[in-house]
Design a protein around this motif. Structure first.
Motif, short mmCIF file in Angstrom:
data_model
loop_
_atom_site.label_atom_id
_atom_site.label_comp_id
_atom_site.label_asym_id
_atom_site.label_seq_id
_atom_site.Cartn_x
_atom_site.Cartn_y
_atom_site.Cartn_z
N THR A 25 16.27 -15.40 -18.51
CA THR A 25 15.76 -16.66 -19.06
C THR A 25 14.48 -16.40 -19.84
OG1 THR A 25 14.98 -18.89 -18.53
CG2 THR A 25 14.47 -17.17 -16.94
N PRO A 26 14.24 -17.17 -20.89
CA PRO A 26 12.96 -17.05 -21.60
C PRO A 26 11.84 -17.80 -20.87
CG PRO A 26 14.32 -18.70 -22.65
CD PRO A 26 15.16 -18.09 -21.56
N CYS A 27 12.17 -18.49 -19.80
CA CYS A 27 11.22 -19.37 -19.11
C CYS A 27 10.60 -18.69 -17.89
CB CYS A 27 11.92 -20.67 -18.69
SG CYS A 27 12.69 -21.53 -20.06
N ARG A 28 10.00 -17.53 -18.08
CA ARG A 28 9.37 -16.82 -16.97
C ARG A 28 7.88 -17.15 -16.87
NH1 ARG A 28 10.49 -12.19 -14.74
NH2 ARG A 28 8.74 -12.81 -13.46
N TYR A 29 7.24 -17.43 -17.96
CA TYR A 29 5.83 -17.83 -17.98
C TYR A 29 4.92 -16.85 -17.25
CZ TYR A 29 8.38 -22.06 -19.13
OH TYR A 29 9.25 -22.95 -19.69
N GLY A 30 5.32 -15.58 -17.18
CA GLY A 30 4.50 -14.57 -16.53
C GLY A 30 4.49 -14.65 -15.02
N ALA A 31 5.40 -15.39 -14.44
CA ALA A 31 5.44 -15.54 -12.98
C ALA A 31 5.71 -14.20 -12.32
CB ALA A 31 6.51 -16.55 -12.57
N PRO A 32 4.89 -13.82 -11.32
CA PRO A 32 5.10 -12.54 -10.65
C PRO A 32 6.23 -12.57 -9.63
CG PRO A 32 3.20 -13.63 -9.73
CD PRO A 32 3.67 -14.48 -10.87
N VAL A 33 6.64 -13.77 -9.21
CA VAL A 33 7.70 -13.92 -8.22
C VAL A 33 8.71 -14.92 -8.74
CG1 VAL A 33 8.25 -14.67 -5.87
CG2 VAL A 33 6.14 -13.40 -6.30
N VAL A 34 9.98 -14.57 -8.60
CA VAL A 34 11.06 -15.47 -9.02
C VAL A 34 12.07 -15.54 -7.88
CG1 VAL A 34 12.92 -15.84 -10.67
CG2 VAL A 34 10.75 -14.89 -11.44
N LEU A 35 12.39 -16.76 -7.46
CA LEU A 35 13.41 -16.97 -6.44
C LEU A 35 14.65 -17.54 -7.11
CD1 LEU A 35 11.27 -18.70 -3.64
CD2 LEU A 35 11.75 -16.26 -3.92
N ILE A 36 15.79 -17.14 -6.61
CA ILE A 36 17.05 -17.71 -7.06
C ILE A 36 17.56 -18.58 -5.92
CG2 ILE A 36 19.40 -17.24 -7.85
CD1 ILE A 36 17.16 -16.13 -9.70
N VAL A 74 16.55 -27.91 -0.73
CA VAL A 74 15.89 -26.65 -0.37
C VAL A 74 14.88 -26.25 -1.45
CG1 VAL A 74 16.26 -24.17 -0.04
CG2 VAL A 74 17.75 -25.81 1.11
N ALA A 75 15.31 -26.33 -2.72
CA ALA A 75 14.43 -25.96 -3.83
C ALA A 75 13.18 -26.83 -3.86
CB ALA A 75 15.18 -26.06 -5.15
N THR A 76 13.35 -28.12 -3.64
CA THR A 76 12.22 -29.04 -3.62
C THR A 76 11.24 -28.69 -2.50
OG1 THR A 76 13.58 -30.80 -4.57
CG2 THR A 76 11.55 -31.47 -3.45
N CYS A 89 7.73 -23.52 -11.04
CA CYS A 89 8.44 -24.15 -12.15
C CYS A 89 9.94 -24.03 -11.91
CB CYS A 89 8.06 -23.49 -13.47
SG CYS A 89 8.83 -24.30 -14.90
N TRP A 90 10.63 -25.18 -11.86
CA TRP A 90 12.08 -25.23 -11.72
C TRP A 90 12.66 -24.84 -13.08
CZ3 TRP A 90 14.93 -28.32 -7.81
CH2 TRP A 90 16.30 -28.39 -8.06
N VAL A 91 13.46 -23.78 -13.11
CA VAL A 91 14.04 -23.30 -14.36
C VAL A 91 15.55 -23.45 -14.31
CG1 VAL A 91 14.34 -21.30 -15.86
CG2 VAL A 91 12.15 -21.66 -14.71
N ASN A 92 16.10 -24.14 -15.29
CA ASN A 92 17.55 -24.24 -15.39
C ASN A 92 18.05 -23.78 -16.75
OD1 ASN A 92 16.77 -26.41 -16.90
ND2 ASN A 92 17.82 -27.95 -15.73
N ASP A 139 10.28 -20.08 -10.56
CA ASP A 139 9.13 -19.23 -10.86
C ASP A 139 7.98 -19.61 -9.93
OD1 ASP A 139 10.52 -18.11 -12.97
OD2 ASP A 139 9.41 -19.16 -14.53
N LEU A 140 7.32 -18.60 -9.37
CA LEU A 140 6.16 -18.83 -8.51
C LEU A 140 4.99 -17.99 -8.99
CD1 LEU A 140 7.87 -18.61 -4.99
CD2 LEU A 140 7.10 -20.68 -6.15
N GLY A 141 3.80 -18.57 -9.00
CA GLY A 141 2.61 -17.84 -9.40
C GLY A 141 1.44 -18.80 -9.53
N TYR A 142 0.44 -18.38 -10.28
CA TYR A 142 -0.75 -19.20 -10.50
C TYR A 142 -0.81 -19.55 -11.99
CZ TYR A 142 -1.81 -17.52 -5.87
OH TYR A 142 -1.73 -17.22 -4.53
#
Length: 109
Positions: free
Chosen positions: A2-13, A39-41, A55-58, A82-85
């Motif tokens: 995805t192009p929607c990473r925004y530099g997040a150091p952690v990504v959960l699926i 669960v996502a919420t 950030c919820w990415v779809n 995406d998870l981060g600061y």
């Protein structure tokens, strides 16, 4: 994926097992997407409680991601989280705050 990473150091699926869902009366729909959304919420709320932004990415191809991760056929991907600061000054896009008139989104029966 995805192009929607925004530099997040952690990504959960977030995915769910299509073989382990509640089937509603009538048999035409089940609770998989609904349960995974809950669960996502809660993941997002828990992250916020710890001071972590999310950030919820779809914006992704679920079939390609499914294949890349090697998930079993019965697992369905709902979203990427995406998870981060957040960077200083970061925030929602301006259209995030725009609203349609209620008569365009609500029907009275």
């Amino acid at each position: 994926m995805t192009p929607c990473r925004y530099g997040a150091p952690v990504v959960l699926i977030v995915a769910f097992d299509k073989n382990n869902v509640y089937t509603y009366p009538g048999g035409t729909r089940d609770s998989g997407i609904e349960d995974a959304s809950i669960v996502a919420t809660h993941l997002m709320l828990a992250a916020a409680d710890c001071g972590v932004d999310s950030c919820w990415v779809n914006c992704f191809d679920p079939d390609k991601l499914h294949e890349t991760l090697g998930l079993p056929e019965h697992e369905e991907i709902l979203m990427i989280l995406d998870l981060g600061y957040a960077a200083p000054g970061a925030g929602p896009l301006p259209n995030h705050f725009s609203r349609k008139p209620l008569d365009q989104t609500v029907s009275h029966i």
